[in-house]
Design a protein around this motif. Sequence first.
Motif, PDB file in Angstrom:
ATOM      1  N   ASP A   1      -4.466  -5.713  -1.636  1.00 47.58           N
ATOM      2  CA  ASP A   1      -3.120  -5.280  -2.030  1.00 47.58           C
ATOM      3  C   ASP A   1      -2.943  -5.119  -3.532  1.00 47.58           C
ATOM      4  OD1 ASP A   1      -3.431  -7.997  -2.455  1.00 47.58           O
ATOM      5  OD2 ASP A   1      -1.378  -8.508  -1.937  1.00 47.58           O
ATOM      6  N   LYS A   2      -4.022  -5.019  -4.265  1.00 46.55           N
ATOM      7  CA  LYS A   2      -3.892  -4.804  -5.709  1.00 46.55           C
ATOM      8  C   LYS A   2      -4.329  -3.384  -6.032  1.00 46.55           C
ATOM      9  CE  LYS A   2      -4.164  -9.676  -6.989  1.00 46.55           C
ATOM     10  NZ  LYS A   2      -4.886 -10.724  -7.761  1.00 46.55           N
ATOM     11  N   LEU A   3      -5.476  -3.218  -6.686  1.00 43.41           N
ATOM     12  CA  LEU A   3      -5.913  -1.875  -7.058  1.00 43.41           C
ATOM     13  C   LEU A   3      -6.262  -1.017  -5.850  1.00 43.41           C
ATOM     14  CD1 LEU A   3      -8.092  -2.583 -10.225  1.00 43.41           C
ATOM     15  CD2 LEU A   3      -5.744  -1.768 -10.112  1.00 43.41           C
ATOM     16  N   LEU A   4      -6.612  -1.645  -4.754  1.00 42.36           N
ATOM     17  CA  LEU A   4      -6.903  -0.879  -3.542  1.00 42.36           C
ATOM     18  C   LEU A   4      -5.648  -0.191  -3.009  1.00 42.36           C
ATOM     19  CD1 LEU A   4      -9.252  -0.295  -1.506  1.00 42.36           C
ATOM     20  CD2 LEU A   4      -8.309  -2.133  -0.114  1.00 42.36           C
ATOM     21  N   GLY A   5      -4.485  -0.823  -3.209  1.00 40.57           N
ATOM     22  CA  GLY A   5      -3.225  -0.217  -2.799  1.00 40.57           C
ATOM     23  C   GLY A   5      -2.910  -0.376  -1.334  1.00 40.57           C
ATOM     24  N   GLY A   6      -3.435  -1.419  -0.700  1.00 45.23           N
ATOM     25  CA  GLY A   6      -3.189  -1.655   0.709  1.00 45.23           C
ATOM     26  C   GLY A   6      -2.328  -2.878   0.951  1.00 45.23           C
ATOM     27  N   PRO A   7      -2.394  -3.438   2.165  1.00 48.27           N
ATOM     28  CA  PRO A   7      -1.616  -4.640   2.487  1.00 48.27           C
ATOM     29  C   PRO A   7      -2.284  -5.884   1.920  1.00 48.27           C
ATOM     30  CG  PRO A   7      -3.004  -4.052   4.343  1.00 48.27           C
ATOM     31  CD  PRO A   7      -3.202  -2.966   3.314  1.00 48.27           C
ATOM     32  N   GLN A   8      -1.550  -6.995   1.914  1.00 52.72           N
ATOM     33  CA  GLN A   8      -2.157  -8.250   1.463  1.00 52.72           C
ATOM     34  C   GLN A   8      -3.328  -8.590   2.368  1.00 52.72           C
ATOM     35  OE1 GLN A   8       0.203 -11.848   0.429  1.00 52.72           O
ATOM     36  NE2 GLN A   8      -1.050 -12.876   1.960  1.00 52.72           N
TER      37      GLN A   8
ATOM     38  N   LEU B   1       2.822  -0.681  -2.893  1.00 51.97           N
ATOM     39  CA  LEU B   1       3.530   0.025  -1.831  1.00 51.97           C
ATOM     40  C   LEU B   1       2.504   0.687  -0.915  1.00 51.97           C
ATOM     41  CD1 LEU B   1       6.368   1.802  -3.872  1.00 51.97           C
ATOM     42  CD2 LEU B   1       6.329  -0.504  -2.904  1.00 51.97           C
ATOM     43  N   LEU B   2       2.851   0.837   0.346  1.00 47.67           N
ATOM     44  CA  LEU B   2       1.928   1.414   1.313  1.00 47.67           C
ATOM     45  C   LEU B   2       2.189   2.905   1.511  1.00 47.67           C
ATOM     46  CD1 LEU B   2       1.926  -1.383   4.041  1.00 47.67           C
ATOM     47  CD2 LEU B   2       0.142  -0.910   2.359  1.00 47.67           C
ATOM     48  N   PRO B   3       1.142   3.674   1.787  1.00 49.27           N
ATOM     49  CA  PRO B   3       1.330   5.102   2.069  1.00 49.27           C
ATOM     50  C   PRO B   3       2.048   5.324   3.389  1.00 49.27           C
ATOM     51  CG  PRO B   3      -0.960   4.461   2.391  1.00 49.27           C
ATOM     52  CD  PRO B   3      -0.271   3.283   1.781  1.00 49.27           C
ATOM     53  N   ASP B   4       2.593   6.517   3.564  1.00 54.46           N
ATOM     54  CA  ASP B   4       3.357   6.837   4.773  1.00 54.46           C
ATOM     55  C   ASP B   4       2.529   6.655   6.043  1.00 54.46           C
ATOM     56  OD1 ASP B   4       5.549   7.443   3.227  1.00 54.46           O
ATOM     57  OD2 ASP B   4       5.187   9.603   3.215  1.00 54.46           O
ATOM     58  N   SER B   5       1.257   7.023   5.993  1.00 50.68           N
ATOM     59  CA  SER B   5       0.415   6.888   7.184  1.00 50.68           C
ATOM     60  C   SER B   5       0.290   5.434   7.612  1.00 50.68           C
ATOM     61  CB  SER B   5      -0.974   7.481   6.923  1.00 50.68           C
ATOM     62  OG  SER B   5      -1.595   6.855   5.803  1.00 50.68           O
ATOM     63  N   ALA B   6       0.244   4.520   6.641  1.00 52.73           N
ATOM     64  CA  ALA B   6       0.165   3.090   6.965  1.00 52.73           C
ATOM     65  C   ALA B   6       1.467   2.608   7.591  1.00 52.73           C
ATOM     66  CB  ALA B   6      -0.137   2.285   5.701  1.00 52.73           C
ATOM     67  N   LEU B   7       2.601   3.113   7.087  1.00 60.25           N
ATOM     68  CA  LEU B   7       3.897   2.722   7.647  1.00 60.25           C
ATOM     69  C   LEU B   7       4.012   3.166   9.103  1.00 60.25           C
ATOM     70  CD1 LEU B   7       6.245   3.582   4.648  1.00 60.25           C
ATOM     71  CD2 LEU B   7       5.118   1.419   5.176  1.00 60.25           C
ATOM     72  N   ARG B   8       3.530   4.372   9.384  1.00 59.41           N
ATOM     73  CA  ARG B   8       3.568   4.853  10.767  1.00 59.41           C
ATOM     74  C   ARG B   8       2.700   3.989  11.670  1.00 59.41           C
ATOM     75  NH1 ARG B   8       3.360   9.896   8.018  1.00 59.41           N
ATOM     76  NH2 ARG B   8       1.110  10.063   8.351  1.00 59.41           N
ATOM     77  N   ASN B   9       1.544   3.582  11.172  1.00 57.18           N
ATOM     78  CA  ASN B   9       0.660   2.731  11.972  1.00 57.18           C
ATOM     79  C   ASN B   9       1.279   1.362  12.235  1.00 57.18           C
ATOM     80  OD1 ASN B   9      -1.242   4.701  12.185  1.00 57.18           O
ATOM     81  ND2 ASN B   9      -2.851   3.644  11.063  1.00 57.18           N
ATOM     82  N   ILE B  10       1.989   0.824  11.242  1.00 55.20           N
ATOM     83  CA  ILE B  10       2.634  -0.482  11.414  1.00 55.20           C
ATOM     84  C   ILE B  10       3.717  -0.387  12.487  1.00 55.20           C
ATOM     85  CG2 ILE B  10       4.139  -2.173  10.306  1.00 55.20           C
ATOM     86  CD1 ILE B  10       2.603  -1.670   7.709  1.00 55.20           C
ATOM     87  N   VAL B  11       4.521   0.682  12.433  1.00 55.02           N
ATOM     88  CA  VAL B  11       5.559   0.872  13.446  1.00 55.02           C
ATOM     89  C   VAL B  11       4.930   0.981  14.834  1.00 55.02           C
ATOM     90  CG1 VAL B  11       7.344   2.445  14.286  1.00 55.02           C
ATOM     91  CG2 VAL B  11       7.212   1.905  11.850  1.00 55.02           C
ATOM     92  N   GLY B  12       3.831   1.707  14.930  1.00 55.04           N
ATOM     93  CA  GLY B  12       3.144   1.831  16.210  1.00 55.04           C
ATOM     94  C   GLY B  12       2.626   0.500  16.718  1.00 55.04           C
TER      95      GLY B  12
END
Length: 469
Positions: free
Chosen positions: A297-304, A102-113
């Motif tokens: 997108d594994k242990l780093l916890g980011g996008p694919q 799952l992505l952190p909230d800050s990443a979700l905001r950046n994707i929307v932007g």
Amino acid sequence: MENKTSSLLRQLPAVHDCLAHLAAADGVSELPIGRLKHCVRLYLDTTRRNILEGKLSQDGALNRESFLDELVRYVHSYHKPRFTRVINGTGVIVHTNLGRSLLPDSALRNIVGAASHYSNLELNLATGKRGSRYSHVEDLLCELSGAEGALVVNNNAAGVLIALETMGKGREVIVSRGQLVEIGGSFRIPDIMARSGAKLVEVGTTNRTHERDYENAITEETALLLKVHCSNYKVIGFTREVEAPELVAIGRKHHLPVMEDLGSGCLLDLSRFGLAKEPTVQEVVASGIDIVSFSGDKLLGGPQAGIIVGSKEYIEKIKKNPINRALRIDKFTLSSLESVLRLYLDESQAIEHVPTLRMIAMDADAIKIRVDRLCRRCQEAFADRATIEARAVSSQVGGGALPEQNLASWAVALLPRQMKLSQVEQALRFATVPVMGRVEDERLIIDLRTVSEGEEEDLFASIGEALSA
């Protein structure tokens, strides 16, 4: 039998009668007429096939009213989006089938932007001229890893492919026989190497490989020494493998680059949370490995994503490979990856805000408080339908990382009174908000380590739906 089959087929409503019923039905009447016709034809075809195969053979099985009501339900179900949110109650944090991290909230905001506005994806704002999309994350990756250069492609398999194709096409790449791994989705190192055009040279045995095995295999045709971190299985007992510094020394001696595929690479030492020590990206880079690839997108916890860091000389060669164009990341991956990497500039921020790290670090006692609260609600509401209790369980990191490493956790354990366990498990998958759990000791287990804060209300509703199915 043939007359009964014919009779049943004649009872099927005409297409226009079905459409007339749907036109007055709540929730489907506003759908495009083309989609309604498509659904009607599919449903009629399925029903005809069931009749011809003897699955519908009784008189009254095609009552007109019930048939049309079932048609409405079928259209509702067929028109639902295929890609949907799922509550992860399996206890597997990086669950490949459920979308991994799952992505952190800050990443979700950046994707929307990035989605709702134009951006400087390939624009250098300082010069007003075309820039490189990699520049947005390259400096961050170098700062965090200690590497000289960095590149991001669409997944780690692509990272391994482009690196091997760049460095070893038409030449030999040496790898230990014990590291010829296969991971989920049939990703096999020998197959990737074959596609890259490199020639595989296996050395050592399944359980033991020595420095001399590499030394004896090096020829004028050798282009690269490859090390693959076996993150999804363990060989124990009488074992020996050549560690990174030793392999680097061999590479330097013979003027050969050394590459390591870390798989589920991580930027933090996770042993602080009770897990086995895994090499971090920084440690591998510091050992002198020239090219390091790992997943975003594994242990780093980011996008694919597939992240490649290492010597600037080799990273620049990989960047110039024409197939890089086919493997490049899009603006959504780029915007979210930058956000996640920025959190790693402060380890405490990363642990708090990156969901994968937060779930790994989560205290079992804190999970038990949430489980007890949910169990009390479920017992009050569904006591006549199921036995529901808190149970100590083990969670897993998953994603092909840290095999046999468990985290103490707590779960809701559910035993239905009237329904079969398999029926409840299936009903949860068909709930308004689908839930995935696991069956363990003849109970349905829903591990709250992987259920996000704020999902309890939807989980409670889905359990109610399943037990009423």
